[in-house]
Design an enzyme around this catalytic site. Sequence first.
Site, PDB file in Angstrom:
ATOM      1  CD  GLU A  33      15.865  70.405  49.769  1.00  0.00           C
ATOM      2  OE1 GLU A  33      16.622  70.352  50.490  1.00  0.00           O
ATOM      3  OE2 GLU A  33      15.564  70.688  48.622  1.00  0.00           O
TER       4      GLU A  33
ATOM      5  CE  LYS B 173      16.638  64.594  50.184  1.00  0.00           C
ATOM      6  NZ  LYS B 173      16.890  64.753  48.546  1.00  0.00           N
TER       7      LYS B 173
ATOM      8  NE  ARG C 114      21.036  51.116  52.343  1.00  0.00           N
ATOM      9  CZ  ARG C 114      20.128  50.348  52.415  1.00  0.00           C
ATOM     10  NH1 ARG C 114      20.400  49.254  53.111  1.00  0.00           N
ATOM     11  NH2 ARG C 114      18.779  50.771  52.370  1.00  0.00           N
TER      12      ARG C 114
ATOM     13  CG  ASN D 241      18.518  70.684  43.238  1.00  0.00           C
ATOM     14  OD1 ASN D 241      19.827  70.694  43.261  1.00  0.00           O
ATOM     15  ND2 ASN D 241      17.802  71.110  42.070  1.00  0.00           N
TER      16      ASN D 241
END
Length: 263
Positions: free
Chosen positions: A3, A52, A120, A161
Amino acid sequence: MPEGHTIHRLARRHARLLGGQRVTADSPQGRFEDGARLLDGRVLDATDAWGKHLFHRYDELWLHVHLGLYGKFRDGTLPAPPPRGALRLRLLGEESWLELRGPSACEVMTDAERKAVLARLGPDPLRRRPDVDAFVDRVGRSRAPIGRMLMDQAVIAGVGNVYRAEVLFRQRLDPFLPGRQVEESRVLAVWDDLVDLLRAGVRAGRIVTTRPDDRERPAGRPRRVDAHYVYGRAGLACRVCSTPVQDALVAARRLFWCPVCQA
Protein backbone atom coordinates in the site's frame (compact mmCIF):
# COMPACT_ATOMS: atom_id res chain seq x y z
CA MET A 1 -0.16 -5.73 -2.62
CA PRO A 2 2.04 -3.04 -1.03
CA GLU A 3 0.00 0.00 0.00
CA GLY A 4 0.95 3.64 -0.27
CA HIS A 5 3.05 3.85 2.88
CA THR A 6 5.40 1.16 1.54
CA ILE A 7 5.95 2.98 -1.77
CA HIS A 8 6.72 6.27 -0.03
CA ARG A 9 9.22 4.46 2.22
CA LEU A 10 10.87 2.95 -0.85
CA ALA A 11 11.14 6.34 -2.54
CA ARG A 12 12.90 7.75 0.51
CA ARG A 13 15.17 4.75 0.86
CA HIS A 14 16.21 4.76 -2.79
CA ALA A 15 17.04 8.47 -2.54
CA ARG A 16 19.28 7.75 0.44
CA LEU A 17 21.03 4.83 -1.24
CA LEU A 18 21.47 6.14 -4.80
CA GLY A 19 20.40 9.77 -4.93
CA GLY A 20 22.82 12.05 -6.77
CA GLN A 21 24.88 9.10 -8.03
CA ARG A 22 25.60 7.85 -11.54
CA VAL A 23 24.14 4.37 -11.70
CA THR A 24 24.89 1.24 -13.64
CA ALA A 25 21.65 -0.35 -14.83
CA ASP A 26 21.01 -3.74 -16.36
CA SER A 27 18.23 -6.31 -16.72
CA PRO A 28 19.64 -9.78 -16.08
CA GLN A 29 16.24 -11.29 -16.92
CA GLY A 30 16.23 -9.46 -20.25
CA ARG A 31 12.63 -8.20 -20.10
CA PHE A 32 13.73 -4.65 -19.32
CA GLU A 33 16.90 -4.63 -21.38
CA ASP A 34 15.98 -1.61 -23.53
CA GLY A 35 14.85 0.42 -20.52
CA ALA A 36 17.96 -0.42 -18.53
CA ARG A 37 20.10 0.70 -21.45
CA LEU A 38 18.39 4.11 -21.37
CA LEU A 39 19.13 4.51 -17.65
CA ASP A 40 22.64 3.10 -17.62
CA GLY A 41 25.22 5.78 -16.80
CA ARG A 42 22.66 8.43 -15.79
CA VAL A 43 22.43 10.22 -12.45
CA LEU A 44 19.47 9.51 -10.18
CA ASP A 45 18.29 13.09 -9.61
CA ALA A 46 15.24 12.41 -7.45
CA THR A 47 12.69 9.85 -6.35
CA ASP A 48 8.95 10.29 -5.89
CA ALA A 49 5.83 8.33 -5.00
CA TRP A 50 2.16 8.84 -5.76
CA GLY A 51 -0.14 6.23 -4.31
CA LYS A 52 1.19 2.83 -5.35
CA HIS A 53 3.41 4.25 -8.12
CA LEU A 54 7.14 4.76 -7.60
CA PHE A 55 9.25 7.08 -9.77
CA HIS A 56 12.98 7.71 -10.25
CA ARG A 57 14.06 10.77 -12.24
CA TYR A 58 17.13 10.56 -14.48
CA ASP A 59 17.64 13.82 -16.35
CA GLU A 60 14.62 14.11 -18.66
CA LEU A 61 13.54 10.48 -18.16
CA TRP A 62 11.54 8.76 -15.44
CA LEU A 63 11.64 5.16 -14.26
CA HIS A 64 8.08 4.12 -13.34
CA VAL A 65 7.48 1.06 -11.17
CA HIS A 66 4.22 -0.43 -9.92
CA LEU A 67 4.92 -3.46 -7.74
CA GLY A 68 1.49 -5.04 -8.09
CA LEU A 69 0.88 -8.23 -6.13
CA TYR A 70 4.27 -9.85 -6.58
CA GLY A 71 6.82 -7.09 -7.12
CA LYS A 72 9.59 -6.63 -4.60
CA PHE A 73 12.70 -4.51 -4.15
CA ARG A 74 15.81 -5.70 -2.40
CA ASP A 75 18.95 -3.71 -1.65
CA GLY A 76 22.34 -3.94 0.00
CA THR A 77 25.90 -2.70 0.00
CA LEU A 78 28.37 -3.46 -2.77
CA PRO A 79 29.50 -5.85 -4.04
CA ALA A 80 26.13 -6.95 -5.38
CA PRO A 81 25.34 -10.67 -5.27
CA PRO A 82 25.35 -12.59 -8.56
CA PRO A 83 22.03 -12.16 -10.40
CA ARG A 84 19.66 -15.07 -9.91
CA GLY A 85 16.23 -15.89 -11.28
CA ALA A 86 13.76 -13.43 -12.77
CA LEU A 87 15.65 -10.24 -11.93
CA ARG A 88 13.91 -7.46 -13.89
CA LEU A 89 16.17 -4.54 -12.99
CA ARG A 90 19.41 -4.04 -11.13
CA LEU A 91 20.88 -0.65 -10.23
CA LEU A 92 24.40 -0.22 -8.90
CA GLY A 93 25.59 2.99 -7.26
CA GLU A 94 28.76 4.03 -5.51
CA GLU A 95 28.20 1.89 -2.42
CA SER A 96 24.76 0.29 -2.78
CA TRP A 97 22.70 -1.87 -5.13
CA LEU A 98 18.98 -2.31 -5.80
CA GLU A 99 17.18 -5.29 -7.31
CA LEU A 100 13.62 -5.39 -8.62
CA ARG A 101 11.68 -8.58 -9.21
CA GLY A 102 8.14 -9.33 -10.35
CA PRO A 103 6.59 -5.85 -10.79
CA SER A 104 3.38 -5.37 -12.71
CA ALA A 105 4.93 -2.30 -14.37
CA CYS A 106 8.55 -1.30 -14.96
CA GLU A 107 9.06 1.24 -17.72
CA VAL A 108 11.01 4.32 -18.75
CA MET A 109 8.83 7.29 -19.62
CA THR A 110 8.99 10.97 -20.49
CA ASP A 111 7.74 13.72 -18.22
CA ALA A 112 4.59 14.02 -20.32
CA GLU A 113 3.92 10.29 -19.99
CA ARG A 114 4.42 10.49 -16.23
CA LYS A 115 1.93 13.34 -16.01
CA ALA A 116 -0.56 11.21 -17.93
CA VAL A 117 -0.19 8.46 -15.31
CA LEU A 118 -0.70 10.95 -12.47
CA ALA A 119 -3.76 12.43 -14.18
CA ARG A 120 -5.50 9.06 -13.82
CA LEU A 121 -4.89 8.93 -10.07
CA GLY A 122 -6.84 10.44 -7.22
CA PRO A 123 -5.23 12.49 -4.45
CA ASP A 124 -2.62 10.78 -2.29
CA PRO A 125 -3.01 11.46 1.46
CA LEU A 126 0.78 11.31 1.84
CA ARG A 127 1.50 14.07 -0.68
CA ARG A 128 2.02 17.68 0.27
CA ARG A 129 -1.11 19.77 -0.30
CA PRO A 130 -3.27 16.95 -1.73
CA ASP A 131 -6.58 17.82 -3.37
CA VAL A 132 -8.91 16.78 -0.56
CA ASP A 133 -11.87 18.43 -2.27
CA ALA A 134 -11.47 16.12 -5.27
CA PHE A 135 -11.79 13.09 -2.98
CA VAL A 136 -14.85 14.49 -1.20
CA ASP A 137 -16.48 15.43 -4.50
CA ARG A 138 -15.93 12.03 -6.13
CA VAL A 139 -17.32 10.19 -3.13
CA GLY A 140 -20.28 12.54 -2.81
CA ARG A 141 -21.32 12.15 -6.46
CA SER A 142 -21.12 8.36 -6.61
CA ARG A 143 -23.71 5.65 -6.12
CA ALA A 144 -20.91 3.11 -5.60
CA PRO A 145 -20.42 1.70 -2.09
CA ILE A 146 -17.83 3.55 -0.04
CA GLY A 147 -16.04 0.22 0.49
CA ARG A 148 -15.54 -0.06 -3.26
CA MET A 149 -14.57 3.57 -3.78
CA LEU A 150 -11.69 3.43 -1.32
CA MET A 151 -10.09 0.77 -3.52
CA ASP A 152 -10.45 2.89 -6.66
CA GLN A 153 -7.08 4.55 -7.27
CA ALA A 154 -8.81 7.22 -9.36
CA VAL A 155 -10.72 8.27 -6.23
CA ILE A 156 -7.90 8.06 -3.69
CA ALA A 157 -4.37 6.86 -4.39
CA GLY A 158 -2.42 4.54 -2.13
CA VAL A 159 -5.21 2.95 -0.12
CA GLY A 160 -5.31 -0.83 -0.34
CA ASN A 161 -7.27 -3.63 1.22
CA VAL A 162 -5.94 -3.27 4.77
CA TYR A 163 -6.38 0.47 5.09
CA ARG A 164 -9.78 0.24 3.40
CA ALA A 165 -11.20 -2.18 5.94
CA GLU A 166 -9.56 -0.57 8.94
CA VAL A 167 -10.50 3.05 8.28
CA LEU A 168 -14.13 2.10 7.65
CA PHE A 169 -14.21 0.29 10.97
CA ARG A 170 -12.50 3.12 12.83
CA GLN A 171 -15.05 5.56 11.40
CA ARG A 172 -17.94 3.14 12.06
CA LEU A 173 -19.04 3.28 8.43
CA ASP A 174 -21.09 0.64 6.65
CA PRO A 175 -18.84 -0.40 3.73
CA PHE A 176 -21.91 -0.94 1.52
CA LEU A 177 -23.30 2.58 2.01
CA PRO A 178 -23.32 4.49 -1.32
CA GLY A 179 -20.82 7.31 -1.39
CA ARG A 180 -23.49 9.92 -2.05
CA GLN A 181 -25.23 8.92 1.20
CA VAL A 182 -22.15 9.46 3.36
CA GLU A 183 -22.20 12.88 5.01
CA GLU A 184 -19.42 15.20 3.90
CA SER A 185 -18.15 15.51 7.47
CA ARG A 186 -17.73 11.75 7.64
CA VAL A 187 -15.95 11.62 4.28
CA LEU A 188 -13.52 14.24 5.59
CA ALA A 189 -13.08 12.20 8.77
CA VAL A 190 -12.14 9.18 6.64
CA TRP A 191 -9.57 11.28 4.80
CA ASP A 192 -8.07 12.70 8.00
CA ASP A 193 -7.86 9.26 9.56
CA LEU A 194 -6.13 7.86 6.47
CA VAL A 195 -3.59 10.69 6.58
CA ASP A 196 -2.74 9.75 10.17
CA LEU A 197 -2.68 6.00 9.51
CA LEU A 198 -0.56 6.23 6.36
CA ARG A 199 1.93 8.57 8.00
CA ALA A 200 2.21 6.17 10.91
CA GLY A 201 2.78 3.37 8.39
CA VAL A 202 5.62 5.30 6.77
CA ARG A 203 7.28 5.81 10.15
CA ALA A 204 6.81 2.26 11.42
CA GLY A 205 7.12 0.30 8.18
CA ARG A 206 3.97 -1.64 9.04
CA ILE A 207 0.23 -1.11 9.29
CA VAL A 208 -1.06 -0.76 12.84
CA THR A 209 -4.58 0.63 13.16
CA THR A 210 -5.69 -0.43 16.63
CA ARG A 211 -5.67 1.90 19.61
CA PRO A 212 -3.77 0.63 22.68
CA ASP A 213 -6.92 0.14 24.77
CA ASP A 214 -8.37 -2.21 22.13
CA ARG A 215 -5.38 -4.58 22.15
CA GLU A 216 -4.96 -7.67 24.26
CA ARG A 217 -1.62 -6.23 25.37
CA PRO A 218 -2.00 -2.43 25.54
CA ALA A 219 1.63 -1.76 26.47
CA GLY A 220 4.72 -2.14 24.30
CA ARG A 221 5.13 -2.70 20.58
CA PRO A 222 1.85 -3.96 19.05
CA ARG A 223 1.94 -7.65 18.18
CA ARG A 224 0.80 -8.77 14.74
CA VAL A 225 -2.35 -10.31 16.23
CA ASP A 226 -3.21 -6.96 17.81
CA ALA A 227 -2.45 -4.74 14.81
CA HIS A 228 -5.88 -4.68 13.10
CA TYR A 229 -9.51 -4.34 14.08
CA VAL A 230 -11.18 -6.37 11.33
CA TYR A 231 -8.73 -7.08 8.48
CA GLY A 232 -8.00 -10.80 8.26
CA ARG A 233 -10.21 -11.53 11.28
CA ALA A 234 -13.29 -13.11 9.64
CA GLY A 235 -15.21 -15.17 12.20
CA LEU A 236 -13.28 -13.75 15.15
CA ALA A 237 -14.88 -11.55 17.76
CA CYS A 238 -14.94 -7.81 17.10
CA ARG A 239 -12.53 -6.11 19.46
CA VAL A 240 -15.22 -3.60 20.45
CA CYS A 241 -18.57 -5.44 20.54
CA SER A 242 -17.56 -9.15 20.30
CA THR A 243 -19.76 -9.78 17.25
CA PRO A 244 -18.11 -12.13 14.71
CA VAL A 245 -16.32 -10.20 11.97
CA GLN A 246 -17.74 -10.81 8.50
CA ASP A 247 -16.10 -10.79 5.09
CA ALA A 248 -17.16 -10.57 1.45
CA LEU A 249 -15.57 -10.03 -1.95
CA VAL A 250 -15.76 -6.32 -2.83
CA ALA A 251 -13.71 -4.76 -5.65
CA ALA A 252 -12.05 -8.15 -6.25
CA ARG A 253 -10.59 -8.25 -2.72
CA ARG A 254 -11.88 -9.60 0.60
CA LEU A 255 -13.48 -6.88 2.67
CA PHE A 256 -13.78 -7.34 6.43
CA TRP A 257 -16.26 -5.51 8.65
CA CYS A 258 -18.26 -5.71 11.87
CA PRO A 259 -22.02 -5.89 11.17
CA VAL A 260 -22.84 -4.20 14.51
CA CYS A 261 -20.22 -1.49 14.88
CA GLN A 262 -20.59 -0.54 11.22
CA ALA A 263 -24.35 -0.81 10.91
